[in-house]
Every structure is written in C-alpha cells, then in structure tokens.
Design a protein around this motif. Structure first.
Motif: not given
Length: 125
Positions: A27-35
C-alpha cells in the motif's frame, strides 16, 4: 494485495491502558487515511478513530474522545491507537482499516476497502 496486521490487544483492568499497532504492506501508505473500528459481541462494527494520510488531522467517536489517540508513522507504514482510561464497554475486537481511495478521509465502514484480521481487547471491571 494490501495487508494490514494488528497487534497489541489483550486483557487489561478498567482504568488501564493498551496500545494497538497496525502494520501495512502493499500500500502506498502515505496516500491513504487509516482508521480503527471495533466490534463488540452482538453489535455492529463501529468507527473509533481516523487519521488523515498526512497525519495532520484526526477524528474520534464521541465514546473515545479524550481517552484514545490515533497516530501514524508514514516512514514505517504503521498506525497506532493509544487507549487510556479503558472501560469495560471498550471490550471488542479492534480492526485497522485503509480507505478505499487516496486523499480522502472517511468514517463509515463503506469508506474502507482493506481490513486487518482484528485484535481482541478485553477490559475487566
């Protein structure tokens, strides 16, 4: 395929603290909000907290506001949930989730397309 792996759950007495962690891969982690969501026995899965892709903004469910803190480390692809002043009603399986789309922040289940396997948190009275 996106993988989210939670850790840090366990049994704690009321008033205690736990820290959950979620590690993301593929996952391009820094592009996605996480919950974080949670599901108590016999109840529907419910929103707990979300953090913006940059980490600059957070939202919390009223039931955890002031007690829980969500944070992320984009260099390590991790998102954490620090839980303080735990109550028996916080007992649930806690799930980490990644938003379906980049650059969007959401708080409903349908906003999130990737989920971890869950980690049990039990708070005794």
């Amino acid at each position: 395929q996106v993988q989210l792996v939670e850790s840090g759950g366990g049994l704690v007495q009321a008033g205690g603290s736990l820290r959950l962690s979620c590690a993301a891969s593929a996952l391009t982690f820094s592009m996605y909000s996480m919950a974080w969501f949670r599901q108590a026995p016999g109840k529907e899965r419910a929103f707990v907290a979300v953090i913006r892709w940059s980490g600059g903004s957070t939202l919390y469910a009223d039931s955890v506001k002031g007690r829980f803190t969500i944070s992320r480390d984009n260099a390590k692809n991790t998102v954490d949930l620090q839980m303080n002043s735990l109550k028996p009603e916080d007992t649930a399986v806690y799930y980490c989730a990644a938003n379906r789309r980049p650059w969007v922040i959401g708080t409903t289940i349908r906003d999130f397309g990737s989920w971890g396997q869950g980690t049990q948190v039990t708070v005794s009275s």
